[in-house]
Design an enzyme around this catalytic site. Structure first.
Site, mmCIF file in Angstrom:
data_model
loop_
_atom_site.group_PDB
_atom_site.id
_atom_site.type_symbol
_atom_site.label_atom_id
_atom_site.label_comp_id
_atom_site.label_asym_id
_atom_site.label_seq_id
_atom_site.Cartn_x
_atom_site.Cartn_y
_atom_site.Cartn_z
ATOM 1 N N HIS A 32 21.107 -35.184 24.992
ATOM 2 C CA HIS A 32 22.224 -35.256 26.268
ATOM 3 C C HIS A 32 23.246 -34.147 26.579
ATOM 4 O O HIS A 32 23.758 -34.307 27.685
ATOM 5 C CB HIS A 32 22.628 -36.716 25.994
ATOM 6 C CG HIS A 32 21.923 -37.841 26.045
ATOM 7 N ND1 HIS A 32 21.030 -38.063 27.045
ATOM 8 C CD2 HIS A 32 21.626 -38.663 25.104
ATOM 9 C CE1 HIS A 32 20.372 -39.132 26.608
ATOM 10 N NE2 HIS A 32 20.804 -39.452 25.277
ATOM 11 N N ARG A 49 20.055 -32.065 17.596
ATOM 12 C CA ARG A 49 19.626 -33.065 17.918
ATOM 13 C C ARG A 49 18.600 -32.598 19.275
ATOM 14 O O ARG A 49 19.085 -32.017 20.017
ATOM 15 C CB ARG A 49 20.449 -34.275 18.538
ATOM 16 C CG ARG A 49 19.533 -35.372 19.133
ATOM 17 C CD ARG A 49 20.340 -36.838 19.438
ATOM 18 N NE ARG A 49 21.232 -36.594 20.628
ATOM 19 C CZ ARG A 49 21.792 -37.874 21.307
ATOM 20 N NH1 ARG A 49 21.565 -38.834 20.630
ATOM 21 N NH2 ARG A 49 22.615 -37.380 22.084
ATOM 22 N N GLU A 101 17.564 -46.715 17.517
ATOM 23 C CA GLU A 101 18.497 -47.147 18.802
ATOM 24 C C GLU A 101 17.614 -48.068 19.548
ATOM 25 O O GLU A 101 17.998 -48.177 20.938
ATOM 26 C CB GLU A 101 18.855 -45.870 19.396
ATOM 27 C CG GLU A 101 17.844 -44.791 19.872
ATOM 28 C CD GLU A 101 18.639 -43.463 20.105
ATOM 29 O OE1 GLU A 101 19.779 -43.634 20.620
ATOM 30 O OE2 GLU A 101 17.768 -42.442 20.419
ATOM 31 N N ASP A 136 22.404 -46.728 22.838
ATOM 32 C CA ASP A 136 20.997 -47.070 23.337
ATOM 33 C C ASP A 136 20.899 -48.408 22.651
ATOM 34 O O ASP A 136 20.369 -49.399 23.387
ATOM 35 C CB ASP A 136 20.047 -46.252 23.051
ATOM 36 C CG ASP A 136 20.243 -45.205 24.064
ATOM 37 O OD1 ASP A 136 19.760 -45.555 25.255
ATOM 38 O OD2 ASP A 136 19.996 -43.926 23.887
HETATM 39 C C1 3PY Z 1 23.291 -43.533 21.086
HETATM 40 O O1 3PY Z 1 24.383 -44.283 20.628
HETATM 41 O O2 3PY Z 1 22.560 -43.924 21.674
HETATM 42 C C2 3PY Z 1 23.352 -42.077 20.822
HETATM 43 O O3 3PY Z 1 22.204 -41.598 21.163
HETATM 44 C C3 3PY Z 1 24.371 -41.388 20.270
HETATM 45 O O4 3PY Z 1 24.549 -40.352 21.082
HETATM 46 MG MG MG Z 2 20.844 -42.706 22.011
#
Ligand code: 3PY
Ligand code: MG
Length: 256
Positions: free
Chosen positions: A45, A70, A150, A176
């Site tokens: 991101h 990441r 997530e 997420d």
């Molecule tokens: C999330 O919280 O979904 C993440 O990927 C953290 O950046």
């Molecule tokens: Mg995420």
């Protein structure tokens, strides 16, 4: 500058990471001069690309901080490349099944554990590892693959993901997760009703002899995450650090 993150986590340290989204090597270097234990470069991101990760890792490693990347979703080729560039650990987003986890681990580990391709002259040089065989023998344990949990699918498959050899730990993405939790109704990473499930992730990771990390959107949640067993904690984006610093400086300047 030897690899250090795997050892630090193994001996029980808690590592706090700055989260770099702005692809400026000077800013990455500046983050690495602060008291954060690690700097994570975000290609999913954040604005980081291969070039800024190449430059950023050099800066972080030269400051003797843990260097983490990441990758974007499904970019296991980039996982290997970031290891070749010298990273201590790679975070892979949206790992939703044992198959996802295996494919990620495969790109991260040399045979017989995986099928990482040979050729990391830069990592060997940056990490002061002698010759070929020494690197081959130590790389699988010196570098860490962290699978992001997530989604609901990931929660359901957590035991299977944790049992994949070559996955060294999990990393919770609460934003997420909150979207999945509310069936797409809201993004609310600090919601209280997810905390039990989040604590269970850390507990299961520990039982499987794996590390647990989490993105702590509210930095004041970090102590409770540590209590739960999370050892690698991101404290928001670096842009938040800049805003918070500006707020504090301006309040001081205005006599507040
Ligand atoms: C999330 O919280 O979904 C993440 O990927 C953290 O950046
Ligand atoms: Mg995420």
């Amino acid at each position: 500058k030897p690899y250090q993150m795997a050892q630090q986590l193994s001996r029980g340290d808690t590592l706090l990471t700055a989260w770099s989204s702005l692809p400026s090597v000077d800013l990455v270097d500046q983050l690495a001069t602060t008291e954060f234990d690690a700097v994570t470069l975000d290609m999913q991101h954040g604005g980081h690309d291969e070039k800024s990760v190449w430059d950023g890792l050099l800066a972080i490693i030269n400051r003797q901080k843990c260097a983490v990347v990441r990758i974007p979703v499904g970019r296991n080729d980039m996982a290997s490349r970031a290891l070749d560039m010298g990273a201590d650990a790679i975070i892979a987003p949206m790992i939703n099944s044992a198959e996802d986890a295996k494919a990620f681990a495969d790109s991260m580990k040399f045979p017989p554990l995986g099928s990482r391709s040979w050729g990391a002259p830069r990592a060997q040089s940056l990490r002061d590892v002698e010759g070929g065989n020494a690197f081959l023998k130590s790389a699988n344990k010196d570098t860490l693959s962290l699978a992001m949990i997530e989604t609901r699918e990931a929660l359901a498959a957590l035991d299977d993901i944790l049992s994949v050899e070559g996955i060294d730990g999990v990393f919770v993405g609460p934003s997420d997760l909150s979207i999945a939790w509310t069936n797409g109704d809201s993004v609310d990473p600090t919601r209280e009703d997810m905390m039990e499930a989040i604590a269970l992730i850390a507990k299961k990771a520990k039982a499987a002899n794996k590390f647990a990390g989490i993105f702590s959107v509210d930095p004041s949640d970090a102590p409770r995450f540590t209590q739960m067993g999370f050892q690698f904690i991101a404290l928001g984006f670096e842009t938040g650090l800049i805003s918070a610093g500006a707020t504090q400086f301006l309040a001081a300047a205005k006599g507040g």
